[in-house]
Design a protein around this motif. Structure first.
Motif, PDB file in Angstrom:
ATOM      1  N   VAL A 126      -7.648  82.968  26.199  1.00 15.25           N
ATOM      2  CA  VAL A 126      -8.403  84.080  26.760  1.00 15.25           C
ATOM      3  C   VAL A 126      -9.821  83.625  27.130  1.00 15.25           C
ATOM      4  N   PHE A 127     -10.421  82.837  26.271  1.00 15.55           N
ATOM      5  CA  PHE A 127     -11.780  82.353  26.553  1.00 15.55           C
ATOM      6  C   PHE A 127     -11.772  81.407  27.761  1.00 15.55           C
ATOM      7  N   ASP A 128     -10.780  80.508  27.803  1.00 14.75           N
ATOM      8  CA  ASP A 128     -10.651  79.596  28.959  1.00 14.75           C
ATOM      9  C   ASP A 128     -10.517  80.366  30.263  1.00 14.75           C
ATOM     10  N   GLU A 129      -9.705  81.409  30.249  1.00 16.45           N
ATOM     11  CA  GLU A 129      -9.498  82.183  31.473  1.00 16.45           C
ATOM     12  C   GLU A 129     -10.786  82.893  31.895  1.00 16.45           C
ATOM     13  N   ALA A 130     -11.558  83.329  30.917  1.00 20.32           N
ATOM     14  CA  ALA A 130     -12.849  83.950  31.237  1.00 20.32           C
ATOM     15  C   ALA A 130     -13.788  82.931  31.882  1.00 20.32           C
ATOM     16  N   VAL A 131     -13.823  81.734  31.312  1.00 25.33           N
ATOM     17  CA  VAL A 131     -14.703  80.688  31.847  1.00 25.33           C
ATOM     18  C   VAL A 131     -14.265  80.308  33.263  1.00 25.33           C
ATOM     19  N   GLU A 132     -12.947  80.195  33.468  1.00 22.45           N
ATOM     20  CA  GLU A 132     -12.440  79.854  34.794  1.00 22.45           C
ATOM     21  C   GLU A 132     -12.800  80.950  35.805  1.00 22.45           C
ATOM     22  N   ALA A 133     -12.665  82.211  35.418  1.00 19.80           N
ATOM     23  CA  ALA A 133     -13.025  83.313  36.321  1.00 19.80           C
ATOM     24  C   ALA A 133     -14.511  83.243  36.675  1.00 19.80           C
ATOM     25  N   LEU A 134     -15.342  82.967  35.690  1.00 18.55           N
ATOM     26  CA  LEU A 134     -16.773  82.830  35.966  1.00 18.55           C
ATOM     27  C   LEU A 134     -17.032  81.661  36.917  1.00 18.55           C
ATOM     28  N   ALA A 135     -16.320  80.552  36.726  1.00 16.31           N
ATOM     29  CA  ALA A 135     -16.520  79.373  37.583  1.00 16.31           C
ATOM     30  C   ALA A 135     -16.134  79.679  39.030  1.00 16.31           C
ATOM     31  N   ILE A 136     -15.022  80.400  39.219  1.00 11.64           N
ATOM     32  CA  ILE A 136     -14.581  80.764  40.575  1.00 11.64           C
ATOM     33  C   ILE A 136     -15.641  81.633  41.238  1.00 11.64           C
ATOM     34  N   SER A 137     -16.117  82.608  40.489  1.00 12.85           N
ATOM     35  CA  SER A 137     -17.093  83.539  41.026  1.00 12.85           C
ATOM     36  C   SER A 137     -18.409  82.819  41.368  1.00 12.85           C
ATOM     37  N   LEU A 138     -18.836  81.939  40.498  1.00  9.97           N
ATOM     38  CA  LEU A 138     -20.086  81.207  40.756  1.00  9.97           C
ATOM     39  C   LEU A 138     -19.914  80.222  41.912  1.00  9.97           C
ATOM     40  N   ALA A 139     -18.713  79.649  42.075  1.00  9.93           N
ATOM     41  CA  ALA A 139     -18.470  78.759  43.217  1.00  9.93           C
ATOM     42  C   ALA A 139     -18.670  79.532  44.522  1.00  9.93           C
ATOM     43  N   SER A 140     -18.144  80.757  44.576  1.00  8.90           N
ATOM     44  CA  SER A 140     -18.343  81.594  45.765  1.00  8.90           C
ATOM     45  C   SER A 140     -19.824  81.852  46.003  1.00  8.90           C
ATOM     46  N   TYR A 141     -20.502  82.203  44.934  1.00 12.89           N
ATOM     47  CA  TYR A 141     -21.936  82.514  45.067  1.00 12.89           C
ATOM     48  C   TYR A 141     -22.704  81.302  45.603  1.00 12.89           C
ATOM     49  N   VAL A 142     -22.403  80.147  45.048  1.00  7.64           N
ATOM     50  CA  VAL A 142     -23.114  78.917  45.442  1.00  7.64           C
ATOM     51  C   VAL A 142     -22.872  78.618  46.919  1.00  7.64           C
ATOM     52  N   MET A 143     -21.615  78.754  47.353  1.00 11.18           N
ATOM     53  CA  MET A 143     -21.309  78.499  48.767  1.00 11.18           C
ATOM     54  C   MET A 143     -22.079  79.460  49.674  1.00 11.18           C
ATOM     55  N   LEU A 144     -22.106  80.719  49.280  1.00  2.00           N
ATOM     56  CA  LEU A 144     -22.666  81.743  50.152  1.00  2.00           C
ATOM     57  C   LEU A 144     -24.186  81.746  50.139  1.00  2.00           C
ATOM     58  N   LEU A 145     -24.782  81.548  48.963  1.00  3.59           N
ATOM     59  CA  LEU A 145     -26.217  81.815  48.849  1.00  3.59           C
ATOM     60  C   LEU A 145     -27.055  80.621  48.409  1.00  3.59           C
ATOM     61  N   ASP A 146     -26.432  79.482  48.147  1.00  3.24           N
ATOM     62  CA  ASP A 146     -27.190  78.253  47.862  1.00  3.24           C
ATOM     63  C   ASP A 146     -28.359  78.500  46.899  1.00  3.24           C
ATOM     64  N   PRO A 147     -28.071  78.961  45.675  1.00  6.34           N
ATOM     65  CA  PRO A 147     -29.175  79.245  44.749  1.00  6.34           C
ATOM     66  C   PRO A 147     -29.739  77.955  44.147  1.00  6.34           C
ATOM     67  N   ALA A 148     -31.020  77.997  43.764  1.00  3.80           N
ATOM     68  CA  ALA A 148     -31.627  76.841  43.089  1.00  3.80           C
ATOM     69  C   ALA A 148     -31.229  76.798  41.624  1.00  3.80           C
TER      70      ALA A 148
END
Lengths: 307, 307
Positions: free
Chosen positions: A208-230
């Motif tokens: 369950v914890f792994d799946e949460a971390v993976e979901a966060l990673a997917i979401s942050l990958a999208s954010y990084v692609m779209l908004l290039d945060p520092a």
């Protein structure tokens, strides 16, 4: 709800909590906020010889600087800022998570970082998209809902009715719910318990914890692609897991990025006080002194606080 | 590459194309751009009695206003704007898609809309995140890569090496590639052919097109949650499919949003000229006249254009 008095120099006093009376409906909540504000104004007047120069309020839902447009949790619609404050004192509203992001930007983990995501992982998940040092709420104040962006588009149904939202996999309440669903003979009272079980090697909690971390990673990958945060600043209750969360999340996010570097993940600096401190900054903005806070030290805040 | 002369009033002349010489390496491309710019400057001088007041250039990859930082397609690194233009004329660089977004914002489908996404669906997919009327490139100029945000996180591998990117399902080249992979006995020369076959009821083309639309809907749902745009402006070759694309995309995006309205999807207004017109706006910004373009009419542009 929490409130306090914050001086221009960053001294925090009278930081206390009050019940919102949410169970009695939105009018009660508005009245309770107004009564608490009046009380703080009186306290400020007697302590400093004059009422506060400005008032800032951080509220949930869809919010502009002048109107609390809508909150599903509280049930209010289109409450003007004037309903919350006595006449004659300039006041400004902010969205709760964006206001926390403002505090992290001005005096927390995002100090000196113009463009970053503040991700708050608690009972729910929400974000503040910080651009040029300011939280950005979108066209009508409902931006930042990263918790309801799909990560597994054919996945589990979220409480919001949408499919595969980040929040349904990775919020603190999702950890508990998903653990108990797969492990009916055991209960986990809190997300912290699930994380502890995962660290101790318990298989279901680990999944369950792994799946949460993976979901966060997917979401942050999208954010990084779209908004290039520092940077990505992570707060909320789950961020207290520290390296137990940060190390696997960094690894999984890096694995999802092939043609650019991963921005650093930073723990939020202000904890549960981010919203209250951000509201103080909004109050100083309303008072016409927008640069207050940039010279505050976290130490001053901690020393000045009344528990 | 394309270039032209654009007056302060929005008259476009000398709109022509030139080869970039990309196959001979990045130095050749820089020299070809410089030679073309010199030619346009000379033409402007003889036509209007003085050299242009400013020069704008839209280039691919990672870009700041003063440096072409990196382009995978061209192969250049850290080329200063001064390499592209003769001395003495103020000049400004922009990212190709963000520059198209600027043009759509100032004088195209986004006119009067402060906050929107410009989504360009062509051989690849990229976006311009328009905030307060200005395209936003992120902390270091590599934002807007919505084509490489994951939509199916356990899905197909993209050419970029990441998993499940939007571009690998929904770009014009993805339509052709995915159609041919599933229908080995038939070929589709272009994405337009796949769309036509889908409209005609051919099953494999229908599947491939549906999957592209679904991938776009997932990606736009994420964007809407995160950035609350007032509109989504869709351009690039695939947008020419018109209602064949827009109707199912609107339906699928609406189905993924339960607690907020879907923003309108608008066809881009400037077509293939968006980048060139945006570059003209950058040139006028460089010349110190940033408000040029807001009073242009599309008609003037069309009438003024040399084919």
């Amino acid at each position: 709800m929490k409130g306090g008095l914050v001086t221009r120099g960053g001294e925090v006093t009278a930081l206390e909590g009050r019940p919102t009376g949410r169970e009695s409906g939105p009018e009660t909540v508005v009245a309770a906020i107004r009564a608490y504000v009046d009380e703080l104004v009186d306290l400020g007047s007697s302590r400093y010889g004059a009422p506060p120069d400005g008032i800032g309020l951080a509220v949930p839902g869809i919010v502009t600087t002048s109107t609390a447009v809508y909150s599903a949790n509280i049930g209010w619609y289109d409450v003007p800022v004037s309903a919350f404050v006595p006449p004659g004192i300039p006041a400004r509203l902010g969205h709760d998570v964006r206001t926390g992001g403002l505090a992290e930007s001005v005096l927390g983990a995002g100090r000196g970082v113009a463009d970053f995501l503040f991700l708050a992982i608690g009972t729910g998940i929400a974000g503040a998209v910080v651009i040029g040092g300011e939280p950005y709420g979108g066209a009508e104040g409902s931006g930042g809902e990263i918790g309801h962006a799909p990560v597994w588009p054919a996945g589990e149904k979220c409480a919001c009715g949408q499919i595969g939202c980040l929040e349904t996999y990775a919020s603190a309440s999702a950890l508990v719910r998903r653990y108990e669903a797969r492990s009916p003979s055991r209960t986990a009272a809190t997300a912290k318990d699930v994380v502890s079980l995962a660290v101790a090697g318990e298989a279901v909690a680990g999944e369950v914890f792994d799946e949460a971390v993976e979901a966060l990673a997917i979401s942050l990958a999208s954010y990084v692609m779209l908004l290039d945060p520092a940077a990505i600043v992570i707060g909320g209750g789950l961020a207290e897991a520290g390296q137990t969360l940060f190390l696997p999340l960094e690894e999984r996010l890096s694995a999802r990025l092939t043609f650019r570097e991963r921005p650093p993940l930073l723990p939020a600096a202000l904890g549960m006080r981010a919203g209250m401190l951000g509201a103080a900054l909004l109050g100083w903005q309303a008072a016409g002194v927008p640069d207050v806070g940039r010279d505050w030290s976290l130490d001053v805040l901690r020393r000045g606080a009344v528990p």
